[in-house]
Design a protein around this motif. Structure first.
Motif, PDB file in Angstrom:
ATOM      1  N   UNK A 162     -42.569  -5.142  -7.315  1.00 23.52           N
ATOM      2  CA  UNK A 162     -43.204  -5.288  -8.631  1.00 23.52           C
ATOM      3  C   UNK A 162     -42.283  -4.790  -9.749  1.00 23.52           C
ATOM      4  N   UNK A 163     -41.607  -3.671  -9.523  1.00 22.07           N
ATOM      5  CA  UNK A 163     -40.703  -3.157 -10.538  1.00 22.07           C
ATOM      6  C   UNK A 163     -39.535  -4.088 -10.792  1.00 22.07           C
ATOM      7  N   UNK A 164     -38.980  -4.633  -9.721  1.00 21.63           N
ATOM      8  CA  UNK A 164     -37.875  -5.590  -9.845  1.00 21.63           C
ATOM      9  C   UNK A 164     -38.344  -6.840 -10.574  1.00 21.63           C
ATOM     10  N   UNK A 165     -39.543  -7.314 -10.276  1.00 19.80           N
ATOM     11  CA  UNK A 165     -40.104  -8.489 -10.948  1.00 19.80           C
ATOM     12  C   UNK A 165     -40.114  -8.283 -12.459  1.00 19.80           C
ATOM     13  N   UNK A 166     -40.558  -7.119 -12.896  1.00 18.99           N
ATOM     14  CA  UNK A 166     -40.628  -6.840 -14.328  1.00 18.99           C
ATOM     15  C   UNK A 166     -39.239  -6.802 -14.957  1.00 18.99           C
ATOM     16  N   UNK A 167     -38.275  -6.240 -14.232  1.00 23.01           N
ATOM     17  CA  UNK A 167     -36.910  -6.181 -14.760  1.00 23.01           C
ATOM     18  C   UNK A 167     -36.300  -7.568 -14.904  1.00 23.01           C
ATOM     19  N   UNK A 193     -34.165  -7.645  -2.219  1.00 21.15           N
ATOM     20  CA  UNK A 193     -35.039  -7.625  -3.400  1.00 21.15           C
ATOM     21  C   UNK A 193     -35.572  -9.015  -3.713  1.00 21.15           C
ATOM     22  N   UNK A 194     -34.708 -10.007  -3.614  1.00 26.36           N
ATOM     23  CA  UNK A 194     -35.145 -11.362  -3.941  1.00 26.36           C
ATOM     24  C   UNK A 194     -36.176 -11.861  -2.937  1.00 26.36           C
TER      25      UNK A 194
END
Length: 533
Positions: A214-219, A204-205
């Motif tokens: 994109x979803x992980x970025x927002x979280x 993910x990183x």
């Protein structure tokens, strides 16, 4: 005369037979040569990466550093680059993650007495600088605003961040918890219920800067922003998961400081971090700064973080206690939990000493390392236990497990030994010196002969290169208790003057709080990038 190009399938079969041979051969030179030639000539990138990767993993499973480790991880990076070129961002992230996990496997760098990275940091990490994906992962994304100056009308809001390992933060935490110019908070990413599930997962990183998460970025943004908005300065302990995680988002005007010890240099974390979002990197030893910047040369580029050398935070004053009457003949080895400590080297020293005088003995303090971590660790552990069985039976060696009373144990020790192949600063050695034990320091092979090494961290007369030299120094400084006591007193005075927290804490104040508004010179002799090149 040109050699005809054989079909990839045939070359792959030859290479895989060579790999099978490696698993059975005590002298695998011919099999390695065949593997190298066949692997090099395979044209299909995926097949090449699979063949070389399988061979490398087979060697790692035996506890052996693969001869073709660099070509193997480079081949996987080539596949990652092809995925990215075709717009397959998730596949690119997965291949990149596989490549760096192979490159920085613990067997070559942690569970052996040599490392290809320390041998030639620039060569070992060259494929990362050549890879499109690797460059994209670590590309400077920058920050919209520069870090703000320390506030003048209120205390500095300081956030200490770690992920499960705060071993070297106690004194720093205590100082700034009680400092009138600081409002302190601490954050352990491993125990925070919101951040813990986010602050893990290499894929993910890596995928986030490639545009695949994109979803992980927002979280991550939502979870970190309250901490970033509160803090004026964030001090991240260890340049690993926590540091990479914090730099996934724009820190705003918050200043980011990352401290690197030693372990991190032998991991992939510095290679995936966006250092454009870090203002300062703190090294606890000059030789680790040198090795890290050789492996990660973008740390020396324009707009890179400021680089600092500050000693570790060590409370040494309570180690200075009277020695027991028979301490003169006791050699101490404090900290034996890693193969890098190389206790077998210490056993050779004690054998040499006892040939001259059977009163000499070795006291080993601390938890031993687990043989379960890898076959390389198991092999070293077997050899160590075999040697210890003989020496313990004769009274030459006594083992003491983990203890909270290291100062008390050190009253038994007249000579403190560092037998390591690598260290950052070797806390156990420094504590022993503070106790009044005479230091004997192996010239740590990982950095011996370089611009900075054990010889630049410690006084020259402490340093030896062989077990024979170590034994000779010990015999000399313990010729009488008067001689030993005088040498131990000098070592204690040096340790307290150079490394005790009472004398080191001012350098952290200047780094974190600023000195007359100057946050760019945290030590008296500020380090410039030009000095490191």
């Amino acid at each position: 005369m040109p050699t005809p190009q054989l079909p990839d399938e045939l070359l792959a079969n030859v290479a895989r037979r060579a790999t099978a041979r490696l698993a059975r051969a005590d002298r695998p030179f011919i099999a390695e040569r065949i593997l190298g030639v066949a692997g090099h000539r395979i044209r299909d990138p995926r097949l090449k990466a699979d063949v070389l990767g399988e061979a490398a993993e087979a060697q790692l499973a035996r506890g052996v550093t693969p001869r073709h480790l660099i070509p193997a991880y480079a081949a996987e990076l080539a596949c990652a680059d092809l995925h990215l070129k075709a717009g397959r961002k998730k596949e690119a992230a997965a291949a990149f993650s596989k490549a760096v996990q192979l490159a920085f496997h613990r067997v070559p760098h942690v569970d052996r007495l040599v490392s290809p990275l320390s041998d030639d940091p620039a060569r070992f990490t060259a494929p990362l600088r050549a890879s499109t994906v690797a460059r994209a992962v670590a590309a400077p994304r920058g920050r919209a605003l520069p870090a703000a100056e320390p506030p003048k009308d209120r205390p500095l809001r300081l956030l200490l961040v770690t992920r499960g390992n705060a071993n070297f933060l106690r004194l720093i935490t205590e100082r700034y918890a009680d400092h009138p110019a600081v409002e302190l908070r601490t954050l352990d990413l491993a125990s925070d219920p919101d951040l813990s599930p986010l602050a893990k997962g290499l894929g993910r990183m890596v995928g986030l800067p490639l545009g695949a998460q994109a979803g992980y970025q927002a979280q991550v943004e939502a979870a970190l922003r309250p901490h970033l908005d509160w803090a004026d300065t964030i001090f991240v302990e260890w340049c690993t998961t926590a540091a990479a995680f914090v730099t996934l988002v724009d820190p705003g005007t918050t200043r980011i400081v990352v401290r690197l010890h030693k372990f991190e240099t032998f991991t992939y974390w510095p290679h995936i971090m966006d250092f454009s979002r870090v203002d300062d990197v703190v090294f606890i030893a000059e030789h680790m700064r040198d090795m890290t910047t050789s492996a990660v040369p973008r740390l020396l580029k324009d707009k890179a973080p400021r680089l600092h050398f500050l000693h570790n935070a060590l409370d040494l004053r309570h180690f200075s206690r009277p020695k027991q009457d028979d301490a003169r003949f006791t050699v101490g080895l404090v900290g034996i939990g890693q193969i890098a400590k190389d206790p077998l080297w210490a056993l050779e020293v004690i054998r040499l000493l006892r040939r001259q005088d059977p009163r000499y003995r070795l006291l080993m303090v601390g938890q031993g390392f687990s043989p379960e971590t890898s076959p390389a660790a198991a092999a070293y552990h077997t050899s160590l236990e075999r040697n210890l069985a003989e020496l313990e039976a004769s009274g030459a060696v006594r083992r003491v497990g983990p203890t909270k009373d290291v100062p008390g144990i050190l009253t038994e020790v007249g000579v403190i030994l560092s037998s390591s192949v690598r260290e950052g600063c070797h806390v156990g050695l420094m504590e022993g010196a503070a106790s009044g034990a005479v230091p004997v320091v192996r010239d740590w092979p990982f950095v011996a002969g370089r611009r900075h090494s054990a010889r630049t961290l410690f006084p020259g007369d402490w340093i030896v290169t062989t077990p024979q030299q170590a034994a000779e120094r010990i015999l000399s400084v313990t010729a009488s208790e008067e001689v030993r006591s005088a040498a131990g007193l000098a070592a204690s005075e040096y340790a307290l003057r150079e490394w005790d927290w009472m004398n080191v804490q001012g350098t952290y104040d200047r780094l974190l709080l600023g000195d007359d508004g100057d946050i760019n010179s945290p030590v008296d002799n500020a380090l410039g990038k030009a000095d490191l090149q």
